[in-house]
Design a protein around this motif. Structure first.
Motif, PDB file in Angstrom:
ATOM      1  N   PRO A  16      26.170  -4.040 -10.378  1.00  0.00           N
ATOM      2  CA  PRO A  16      27.632  -3.971 -10.455  1.00  0.00           C
ATOM      3  C   PRO A  16      28.290  -4.497  -9.183  1.00  0.00           C
ATOM      4  O   PRO A  16      27.706  -4.454  -8.099  1.00  0.00           O
ATOM      5  CB  PRO A  16      27.896  -2.463 -10.621  1.00  0.00           C
ATOM      6  N   LYS A  17      29.503  -4.978  -9.310  1.00  0.00           N
ATOM      7  CA  LYS A  17      30.245  -5.473  -8.151  1.00  0.00           C
ATOM      8  C   LYS A  17      30.500  -4.334  -7.168  1.00  0.00           C
ATOM      9  O   LYS A  17      30.805  -3.206  -7.556  1.00  0.00           O
ATOM     10  CB  LYS A  17      31.571  -6.075  -8.592  1.00  0.00           C
ATOM     11  N   GLY A  18      30.367  -4.654  -5.892  1.00  0.00           N
ATOM     12  CA  GLY A  18      30.610  -3.662  -4.855  1.00  0.00           C
ATOM     13  C   GLY A  18      29.429  -2.758  -4.554  1.00  0.00           C
ATOM     14  O   GLY A  18      29.501  -1.905  -3.671  1.00  0.00           O
ATOM     15  N   ARG A  19      28.344  -2.917  -5.288  1.00  0.00           N
ATOM     16  CA  ARG A  19      27.150  -2.099  -5.049  1.00  0.00           C
ATOM     17  C   ARG A  19      26.054  -2.939  -4.414  1.00  0.00           C
ATOM     18  O   ARG A  19      25.987  -4.157  -4.603  1.00  0.00           O
ATOM     19  CB  ARG A  19      26.631  -1.481  -6.357  1.00  0.00           C
ATOM     20  N   LYS A  20      25.210  -2.286  -3.656  1.00  0.00           N
ATOM     21  CA  LYS A  20      24.115  -2.965  -2.964  1.00  0.00           C
ATOM     22  C   LYS A  20      22.782  -2.403  -3.438  1.00  0.00           C
ATOM     23  O   LYS A  20      22.635  -1.183  -3.573  1.00  0.00           O
ATOM     24  CB  LYS A  20      24.258  -2.775  -1.447  1.00  0.00           C
ATOM     25  N   ALA A  21      21.833  -3.278  -3.705  1.00  0.00           N
ATOM     26  CA  ALA A  21      20.510  -2.843  -4.150  1.00  0.00           C
ATOM     27  C   ALA A  21      19.620  -2.557  -2.942  1.00  0.00           C
ATOM     28  O   ALA A  21      19.538  -3.365  -2.011  1.00  0.00           O
ATOM     29  CB  ALA A  21      19.864  -3.910  -5.027  1.00  0.00           C
ATOM     30  N   LEU A  22      18.988  -1.397  -2.944  1.00  0.00           N
ATOM     31  CA  LEU A  22      18.086  -1.033  -1.859  1.00  0.00           C
ATOM     32  C   LEU A  22      16.798  -1.846  -1.933  1.00  0.00           C
ATOM     33  O   LEU A  22      16.326  -2.183  -3.020  1.00  0.00           O
ATOM     34  CB  LEU A  22      17.741   0.460  -1.935  1.00  0.00           C
ATOM     35  N   LYS A  23      16.244  -2.159  -0.775  1.00  0.00           N
ATOM     36  CA  LYS A  23      14.971  -2.865  -0.722  1.00  0.00           C
ATOM     37  C   LYS A  23      13.831  -1.861  -0.837  1.00  0.00           C
ATOM     38  O   LYS A  23      14.023  -0.649  -0.717  1.00  0.00           O
ATOM     39  CB  LYS A  23      14.860  -3.665   0.575  1.00  0.00           C
ATOM     40  N   ASN A  24      12.627  -2.357  -1.078  1.00  0.00           N
ATOM     41  CA  ASN A  24      11.457  -1.491  -1.170  1.00  0.00           C
ATOM     42  C   ASN A  24      10.238  -2.213  -0.627  1.00  0.00           C
ATOM     43  O   ASN A  24      10.295  -3.403  -0.314  1.00  0.00           O
ATOM     44  CB  ASN A  24      11.225  -1.059  -2.627  1.00  0.00           C
ATOM     45  N   LYS A  25       9.152  -1.499  -0.492  1.00  0.00           N
ATOM     46  CA  LYS A  25       7.899  -2.112  -0.030  1.00  0.00           C
ATOM     47  C   LYS A  25       6.719  -1.323  -0.584  1.00  0.00           C
ATOM     48  O   LYS A  25       6.844  -0.145  -0.948  1.00  0.00           O
ATOM     49  CB  LYS A  25       7.832  -2.142   1.506  1.00  0.00           C
ATOM     50  N   TRP A  26       5.584  -1.983  -0.652  1.00  0.00           N
ATOM     51  CA  TRP A  26       4.346  -1.321  -1.075  1.00  0.00           C
ATOM     52  C   TRP A  26       3.659  -0.748   0.158  1.00  0.00           C
ATOM     53  O   TRP A  26       3.537  -1.407   1.181  1.00  0.00           O
ATOM     54  CB  TRP A  26       3.408  -2.302  -1.772  1.00  0.00           C
ATOM     55  N   VAL A  27       3.212   0.505   0.052  1.00  0.00           N
ATOM     56  CA  VAL A  27       2.473   1.154   1.134  1.00  0.00           C
ATOM     57  C   VAL A  27       1.072   1.463   0.632  1.00  0.00           C
ATOM     58  O   VAL A  27       0.906   2.079  -0.422  1.00  0.00           O
ATOM     59  CB  VAL A  27       3.178   2.456   1.594  1.00  0.00           C
ATOM     60  N   PHE A  28       0.071   1.029   1.376  1.00  0.00           N
ATOM     61  CA  PHE A  28      -1.323   1.212   0.966  1.00  0.00           C
ATOM     62  C   PHE A  28      -2.022   2.200   1.893  1.00  0.00           C
ATOM     63  O   PHE A  28      -1.802   2.191   3.104  1.00  0.00           O
ATOM     64  CB  PHE A  28      -2.061  -0.135   0.980  1.00  0.00           C
ATOM     65  N   LYS A  29      -2.855   3.049   1.309  1.00  0.00           N
ATOM     66  CA  LYS A  29      -3.520   4.096   2.094  1.00  0.00           C
ATOM     67  C   LYS A  29      -4.908   4.380   1.545  1.00  0.00           C
ATOM     68  O   LYS A  29      -5.134   4.300   0.344  1.00  0.00           O
ATOM     69  CB  LYS A  29      -2.671   5.377   2.063  1.00  0.00           C
ATOM     70  N   LEU A  30      -5.837   4.697   2.451  1.00  0.00           N
ATOM     71  CA  LEU A  30      -7.178   5.101   2.063  1.00  0.00           C
ATOM     72  C   LEU A  30      -7.218   6.624   2.018  1.00  0.00           C
ATOM     73  O   LEU A  30      -6.980   7.282   3.027  1.00  0.00           O
ATOM     74  CB  LEU A  30      -8.218   4.584   3.062  1.00  0.00           C
ATOM     75  N   LYS A  31      -7.488   7.207   0.851  1.00  0.00           N
ATOM     76  CA  LYS A  31      -7.545   8.658   0.700  1.00  0.00           C
ATOM     77  C   LYS A  31      -8.974   9.137   0.952  1.00  0.00           C
ATOM     78  O   LYS A  31      -9.927   8.587   0.398  1.00  0.00           O
ATOM     79  CB  LYS A  31      -7.097   9.073  -0.701  1.00  0.00           C
ATOM     80  N   LYS A  32      -9.111  10.192   1.783  1.00  0.00           N
ATOM     81  CA  LYS A  32     -10.419  10.737   2.115  1.00  0.00           C
ATOM     82  C   LYS A  32     -10.463  12.232   1.791  1.00  0.00           C
ATOM     83  O   LYS A  32      -9.434  12.894   1.760  1.00  0.00           O
ATOM     84  CB  LYS A  32     -10.727  10.509   3.594  1.00  0.00           C
ATOM     85  N   ASP A  33     -11.685  12.745   1.559  1.00  0.00           N
ATOM     86  CA  ASP A  33     -11.843  14.166   1.263  1.00  0.00           C
ATOM     87  C   ASP A  33     -12.036  14.956   2.539  1.00  0.00           C
ATOM     88  O   ASP A  33     -11.878  14.435   3.653  1.00  0.00           O
ATOM     89  CB  ASP A  33     -13.003  14.391   0.290  1.00  0.00           C
ATOM     90  N   GLU A  34     -12.410  16.253   2.410  1.00  0.00           N
ATOM     91  CA  GLU A  34     -12.539  17.115   3.597  1.00  0.00           C
ATOM     92  C   GLU A  34     -13.671  16.676   4.518  1.00  0.00           C
ATOM     93  O   GLU A  34     -13.705  17.044   5.694  1.00  0.00           O
ATOM     94  CB  GLU A  34     -12.756  18.575   3.169  1.00  0.00           C
ATOM     95  N   ASN A  35     -14.620  15.859   3.998  1.00  0.00           N
ATOM     96  CA  ASN A  35     -15.724  15.347   4.819  1.00  0.00           C
ATOM     97  C   ASN A  35     -15.474  13.930   5.308  1.00  0.00           C
ATOM     98  O   ASN A  35     -16.381  13.252   5.780  1.00  0.00           O
ATOM     99  CB  ASN A  35     -17.029  15.387   4.019  1.00  0.00           C
ATOM    100  N   GLN A  36     -14.203  13.489   5.183  1.00  0.00           N
ATOM    101  CA  GLN A  36     -13.790  12.156   5.622  1.00  0.00           C
ATOM    102  C   GLN A  36     -14.491  11.035   4.866  1.00  0.00           C
ATOM    103  O   GLN A  36     -14.663   9.926   5.380  1.00  0.00           O
ATOM    104  CB  GLN A  36     -14.016  11.981   7.142  1.00  0.00           C
ATOM    105  N   GLN A  37     -14.897  11.329   3.626  1.00  0.00           N
ATOM    106  CA  GLN A  37     -15.495  10.308   2.770  1.00  0.00           C
ATOM    107  C   GLN A  37     -14.397   9.669   1.922  1.00  0.00           C
ATOM    108  O   GLN A  37     -13.537  10.355   1.377  1.00  0.00           O
ATOM    109  CB  GLN A  37     -16.567  10.930   1.857  1.00  0.00           C
ATOM    110  N   LEU A  38     -14.445   8.351   1.801  1.00  0.00           N
ATOM    111  CA  LEU A  38     -13.436   7.618   1.051  1.00  0.00           C
ATOM    112  C   LEU A  38     -13.487   7.991  -0.427  1.00  0.00           C
ATOM    113  O   LEU A  38     -14.543   7.930  -1.054  1.00  0.00           O
ATOM    114  CB  LEU A  38     -13.652   6.112   1.229  1.00  0.00           C
TER     115      LEU A  38
END
Length: 395
Positions: A16-38
């Protein structure tokens, strides 16, 4: 993207006129368990919420999380009453929140719809990065729990409890998208899990092993439970190159007489200190202190007074605390082995702060044999005697 489409997160419209669209980005992360295993590779679409304007894109944004004190008290109950404690995780939690405002966002990078590249996403649900996302998720989850017959406790809005006929009860603790479920009957806990899974995309983690970086170890036979941050402490020591440092036996040595006199006054000295990760180290120590380490509360309180302009002596004190953690990384809170009774202890020094001559108050409360609440902080006024300092501490 499947999660976004499954939750009907947005629809494509013309901006719509007068409105601005927010930008975005992809965030990547390695998830590990309690023993630091991927365990998995994680991708998340995050809106650049810092571009939002108050009154247009958001209004109220505060969202509560469960207090650390509540977690420790409940775990004390788990140990002394030999209760079941299970853990669940909400997948893409913030995608479940409904939006009250009209917000537009650019199409995700790499997933632009052919022929509609000029269109934008009108958000129907909240997304990670939006300022109001945590609040909208909490409101959604809170309405679900109230609808299931649970009540919020007066002391903590993220602790829900329901009592059933026969004396059974279930307690649920919520920290954003992590939750602990405590009760006597495993079947009743599984029933609640099934209800949660119907309304939200959940991941059942089974018996609780860790929460917020704290490892949970149990001895059901002797009704004991240990809460530890050993792996977190080791990561902190490695981050600041202190994993090979010589351990010391006290959190802060008597030789440290810290004051503002040690703060640099020459610009050259200030520039040298900017290269030292003082604030980052104090922040890491503070998280350990808040979670499981009341023994470093006073020392961390002292070094945190000089965050705005730390000097070399202050940095040496921080390294001393790290050396103390080096020799005590296995220290943990132990619950059980005694009656579930709340006990409190309080003390104060006198005129300990060299700059203001204010005294320091300290208190610690234990429940079921383990510390559940503690604090060490400067008093608000200057005490004229040790008696007055201790009287102020009791208030």
């Amino acid at each position: 993207m499947e999660s976004l489409l499954k939750n009907d997160t947005y629809e494509l419209v013309k901006l719509p006129k007068g409105r601005k669209a927010l930008k975005n980005k992809w965030v990547f992360k390695l998830k590990k368990d309690e023993n630091q295993q991927l365990t998995k590779f994680k991708a998340r679409l995050v809106v650049k919420g810092f571009e939002q304007k108050e009154g247009v894109d958001f209004d109220e944004i505060f969202s509560p999380v469960v207090k650390m004190t509540s977690i420790r008290v409940i775990l004390g109950m788990v140990a002394s009453m030999n209760l079941e404690v299970e853990q669940m995780d909400v997948k893409t939690a913030f995608l479940h929140g409904d939006l009250d405002e009209e917000i537009y966002m650019e199409q995700p990078e790499g997933f632009e719809v052919k022929g509609k590249e000029q269109m934008v996403c009108k958000l129907k649900k909240s997304l990670y990065g939006l300022k109001q996302a945590p609040r909208q998720w909490y409101k959604k989850f809170d309405s679900f729990m109230i609808g299931q017959g649970y009540k919020r406790t007066d002391a903590d809005p993220c602790v829900y409890i329901q009592q059933f006929p026969g004396g059974n009860f279930i307690i649920l603790l919520l920290y954003v998208d992590d939750m602990l479920i405590v009760g006597q009957d495993v079947a009743m806990i599984h029933k609640l899990k099934a209800e949660l899974s119907k309304s939200f995309d959940m991941k059942d983690l089974g018996p609780a092993k860790q929460i917020l970086g704290m490892e949970i170890t149990r001895d059901r036979k002797n009704k004991k439970l240990w809460l530890s941050q050993e792996k977190y402490v080791e990561r902190v020591l490695e981050r600041f190159n202190m994993e090979g440092a010589k351990p010391v036996s006290s959190p802060l040595g008597n030789q440290f007489k810290l004051s503002k006199r040690s703060c640099p006054t020459i610009q050259e000295e200030k520039d040298k200190m900017t290269k030292i990760p003082y604030a980052s180290a104090v922040g890491s120590l503070m998280y350990a202190m808040v979670c499981t380490r009341p023994d470093i509360a006073q020392a961390v309180g002292v070094v945190s007074r000089y965050l705005s302009n730390p000097g070399r002596d202050h940095w040496e004190a921080v390294k001393w605390i790290l050396r103390y953690l080096r020799g005590s990384s296995k220290f943990c809170l132990c619950f059980g082995g005694s009656k579930p009774i709340l006990e409190g202890f309080i003390d104060a020094d006198w005129a300990g702060d060299l700059d203001s001559r204010k005294s320091t108050s300290g208190y610690l409360f234990t429940f079921a044999g383990g510390a559940v609440s503690w604090q060490s902080k400067l008093q608000k006024c200057v005490a004229l005697s040790t008696t007055e300092a201790e009287y102020i501490a009791t208030n």
